[in-house]
Design a protein around this motif. Structure first.
Motif, PDB file in Angstrom:
ATOM      1  N   GLY A  44     -92.254 -32.638  42.914  1.00  0.00           N
ATOM      2  CA  GLY A  44     -91.793 -31.257  43.122  1.00  0.00           C
ATOM      3  C   GLY A  44     -92.407 -30.637  44.365  1.00  0.00           C
ATOM      4  N   THR A  69     -87.715 -38.028  42.543  1.00  0.00           N
ATOM      5  CA  THR A  69     -87.295 -36.631  42.691  1.00  0.00           C
ATOM      6  C   THR A  69     -86.175 -36.565  43.724  1.00  0.00           C
ATOM      7  N   LEU A 122     -79.601 -28.616  44.340  1.00  0.00           N
ATOM      8  CA  LEU A 122     -80.498 -28.701  43.178  1.00  0.00           C
ATOM      9  C   LEU A 122     -81.549 -29.804  43.348  1.00  0.00           C
ATOM     10  N   MET A 123     -82.779 -29.469  43.013  1.00  0.00           N
ATOM     11  CA  MET A 123     -83.854 -30.462  42.940  1.00  0.00           C
ATOM     12  C   MET A 123     -83.996 -30.878  41.479  1.00  0.00           C
ATOM     13  N   TYR A 124     -84.022 -32.193  41.229  1.00  0.00           N
ATOM     14  CA  TYR A 124     -84.106 -32.692  39.853  1.00  0.00           C
ATOM     15  C   TYR A 124     -84.787 -34.062  39.842  1.00  0.00           C
ATOM     16  N   ILE A 125     -85.093 -34.525  38.630  1.00  0.00           N
ATOM     17  CA  ILE A 125     -85.725 -35.832  38.456  1.00  0.00           C
ATOM     18  C   ILE A 125     -84.671 -36.829  37.977  1.00  0.00           C
TER      19      ILE A 125
END
Lengths: 118, 118, 118, 118
Positions: free
Chosen positions: D20, D101, D113-116
């Motif tokens: 993150g 990530t 969008l930031m996501y895993i």
């Protein structure tokens, strides 16, 4: 002394130079900042105070485009500050000569143009 | 829905993820900003309001190191914001789980460390 | 036409203006970037190519201060790019007039000064 | 030791945290950079090398959206890098646990969008 480095510039040339520096600085420092309608005024205020510290700057007027910010704030309720949201005037002064450096989005160029206003 | 993209994370994991994102964002957005003792409070306020917009963030507390800012402000009367001037706490919350992400300059590491405080 | 907005500037004044903009842009875009001795050259190259895109810029020479980067890279093996690590020359040209805008750390000012070299 | 500050996180939690941080850092460091089709590859390379320096990062893959960059490059021949031009994967690893990530522009959210990714 700082002035020793500017003997090759007229007062007007140096005011133009410092106006260019501060406008380029402002754009690339703050573009990308999370912003919404509700946070415009604190961001405008911080930008003004920050850029007023730069050499030769005597006045800064920042007006972010609220319509564009509202329109760009989708499902997440905010957006990232972009160049075409900037309406800014920076006044620089060297001795008796002052110059007003501006940025505005120009529709004909589709580009946020930096220029000198007389 | 945004939530659909986070089904593979527990509430605590997502709170940690969003805290990391917002701290990394804050650091790299605002480091480099011209700052002096006199403009600390407007910058702190703008940073807080801006980061509060980010997903899952419910509280932001920004305290810039005034001693270091004063000490770094040489003949020009101001300095550029650096990572070791940051003392910040960001609280993120997902459902009932909240997490506090911090940055502080660590003398033993000579590095502004981002970490989770329990 | 972009040129319509610059009728109030001489060629030299506009070259100075565009040099100032690009140097301010470069500083505030890239200060804060993670950098080490091993990544200097890719960062220098990207900065040069990026700033060459800006209006009126015909040459960019970026030389980061490797001694300072090495010295600032503590236990973590890297540091954040700071203004006093920058040695840069940007050449801008309007019609037949070209101008060289520089940034160097000045020991007497304890400040990374932007100036015009003749 | 840096590790002393992370005793309250599992390996997976810390890998998520560092992912993150690095994604937030990358976004806010590089959004705003002047870019064109011709400079994409040097910018992608510099971003990758720079973010690889961050704690726990073992792999970075940056792919800028060339269609969008071409489309946004108007009369001036270049544009400013925006969040929705980013397709990026950052792999972080703590002991035996690695996490990927990502950032991608999501049409349904109109948001990068930031996501895993598992």
């Amino acid at each position: 002394m700082e002035e020793d480095y500017f003997k090759n510039l007229s007062d007007r040339e140096r005011a133009i130079f410092e106006g260019g520096i501060s406008m380029g600085a402002l754009y690339h420092q703050f573009v990308g900042t999370p912003v919404s309608i509700d946070t415009c005024s604190s961001l405008e205020h911080a930008i003004e105070e920050s850029i007023l510290l730069q050499p030769a700057v005597i006045d800064v007027d920042v007006s972010l485009n609220k319509d564009l910010i509202k329109q760009s704030s989708g499902t997440m309720g905010y957006t990232s500050l972009e160049g075409n949201m900037l309406n800014i005037q920076i006044t620089t002064k060297i001795n008796e000569i002052s110059v007003c450096t501006c940025i505005s989005y120009m529709e004909d160029l589709d580009y946020p143009l930096m220029y000198i206003k007389d």
